[in-house]
Write an enzyme that holds these catalytic residues in place. Sequence first.
Site, PDB file in Angstrom:
ATOM      1  N   GLU A 189      -3.728 -47.210 -12.796  1.00 36.99           N
ATOM      2  CA  GLU A 189      -2.864 -46.135 -13.285  1.00 36.99           C
ATOM      3  C   GLU A 189      -1.445 -46.609 -13.584  1.00 36.99           C
ATOM      4  OE1 GLU A 189      -2.193 -43.050 -14.944  1.00 36.99           O
ATOM      5  OE2 GLU A 189      -3.799 -42.445 -13.588  1.00 36.99           O
TER       6      GLU A 189
ATOM      7  N   VAL B  53       0.366 -48.340 -17.133  1.00 36.98           N
ATOM      8  CA  VAL B  53       0.892 -47.636 -18.317  1.00 36.98           C
ATOM      9  C   VAL B  53       1.695 -46.420 -17.875  1.00 36.98           C
ATOM     10  CG1 VAL B  53       0.337 -46.437 -20.466  1.00 36.98           C
ATOM     11  CG2 VAL B  53      -1.116 -48.321 -19.688  1.00 36.98           C
TER      12      VAL B  53
ATOM     13  N   ILE C  99       3.937 -41.723 -14.685  1.00 37.64           N
ATOM     14  CA  ILE C  99       3.116 -40.707 -15.354  1.00 37.64           C
ATOM     15  C   ILE C  99       1.632 -41.009 -15.148  1.00 37.64           C
ATOM     16  CG2 ILE C  99       2.634 -39.546 -17.533  1.00 37.64           C
ATOM     17  CD1 ILE C  99       5.285 -40.736 -18.592  1.00 37.64           C
TER      18      ILE C  99
ATOM     19  N   GLY D 134      17.845 -52.605 -12.958  1.00 36.08           N
ATOM     20  CA  GLY D 134      16.470 -52.977 -12.632  1.00 36.08           C
ATOM     21  C   GLY D 134      15.440 -52.485 -13.620  1.00 36.08           C
TER      22      GLY D 134
ATOM     23  N   GLU E  36      13.821 -57.013 -17.391  1.00 38.98           N
ATOM     24  CA  GLU E  36      13.619 -58.326 -16.789  1.00 38.98           C
ATOM     25  C   GLU E  36      14.758 -59.263 -17.203  1.00 38.98           C
ATOM     26  OE1 GLU E  36      11.147 -58.959 -14.761  1.00 38.98           O
ATOM     27  OE2 GLU E  36       9.921 -57.165 -15.092  1.00 38.98           O
TER      28      GLU E  36
ATOM     29  N   ASP F 192       5.095 -55.476 -24.829  1.00 44.68           N
ATOM     30  CA  ASP F 192       4.763 -54.668 -23.656  1.00 44.68           C
ATOM     31  C   ASP F 192       4.043 -53.392 -24.088  1.00 44.68           C
ATOM     32  OD1 ASP F 192       5.327 -53.899 -20.682  1.00 44.68           O
ATOM     33  OD2 ASP F 192       6.107 -52.203 -21.834  1.00 44.68           O
TER      34      ASP F 192
ATOM     35  N   LYS G 115       0.080 -51.631 -23.635  1.00 42.79           N
ATOM     36  CA  LYS G 115      -0.117 -50.275 -23.120  1.00 42.79           C
ATOM     37  C   LYS G 115      -0.904 -49.398 -24.095  1.00 42.79           C
ATOM     38  CE  LYS G 115       4.066 -50.474 -20.294  1.00 42.79           C
ATOM     39  NZ  LYS G 115       5.491 -50.083 -20.170  1.00 42.79           N
TER      40      LYS G 115
ATOM     41  N   GLY H  42      11.147 -48.625 -12.846  1.00 47.35           N
ATOM     42  CA  GLY H  42      11.799 -48.471 -11.560  1.00 47.35           C
ATOM     43  C   GLY H  42      10.843 -48.063 -10.451  1.00 47.35           C
TER      44      GLY H  42
END
Length: 341
Positions: A84, A87, A91, A142, A145, A156, A160, A256
Amino acid sequence: MLVRNKANKSFALDVLTLDYEEILNDEEVEIIIEMMGARVSYDYIKQALNHHKNVITANKEVIANHFRELEELAQENNVKLLYEASVGGSIPIISALSDTTMVNEITTIKGILNGTCNYILTNMHKNKMTFNEALAKAQEQGFAEADPSADLKGLDMVRKIKILSEIAYKSEIDLNKIYSYGIENINKEIVDVIDLLGYSLKLMCYSRLDGENIYIGVEPFMLNRDDLCNVNYEFNVIEYVGSNCDKQIMVGKGAGIKTANSILIDLKKLINGYKSNYKIVNNYKTIGGDFSCFKYFVKPCEELDMDLIDINLGDFYITKKLNYEEFKTIQNKIAFYAKIN
């Protein structure tokens, strides 16, 4: 708990180990939660499944590249693989989408699924930061990267949207065919002009099922009336359309510490006897990009064919509505573009 170094950890030393084999061979360990994001993650997950351990992972790269193999391995070993948190951060989109596909045919997915890029672009719009200032703030908070290139190039989000699209359309997606154009060439001048035009710039992913084809990609979009327009900072948003449920939208923090929410959801599902409904029953063709017609906001680096231009803004142009083939004729002459939605 596997760590690189036991020093300065806020856990009792007897629960820490430097040796992964110790975890694999411990019969009392039934669930392994993998959140390393390291190159060894794929091997570690495989080893865990082969040792009859259930696995919860947040590693989108591993899931995007190896999901079918790992899911089949989990089934062979009578254990579960849950992902979970790979992605959408906090959420629970994977759970929602998986459940929805049981009684719906999903036709489209679109969203903002990278908290780093959304945080940067929001700060450039709302707080008038330069790109470097916004990136530095994202790193400080944070949300980015030390090397943010996978985020900025859209890679990225490519991973997803592949994960979500395979769930939605029950067909394998060729990761290498997903179109991607990121925001690494963005600057303050571009964002300021888009602001003046009354739009917000968002890096978005999308996929669309049309017949036997899945059109899929990641690109910058200019939004001003869309439901996704006001999703800002580190927040993510996913919108999908089903044959019975119509349009569904989910919003939450995509970066985060709130990502732990999705890890806990998977853990609770395992405890409650989770059963995977993973199925690949279709064989659709992956087509990178969306072949629909769009107007484009462009910053040229070479002279353009003015027959394709609708509005001249000096250093920028807005094109007429172009189909994919027409846009391709000018794409290599453009330093940056965004589709106007």
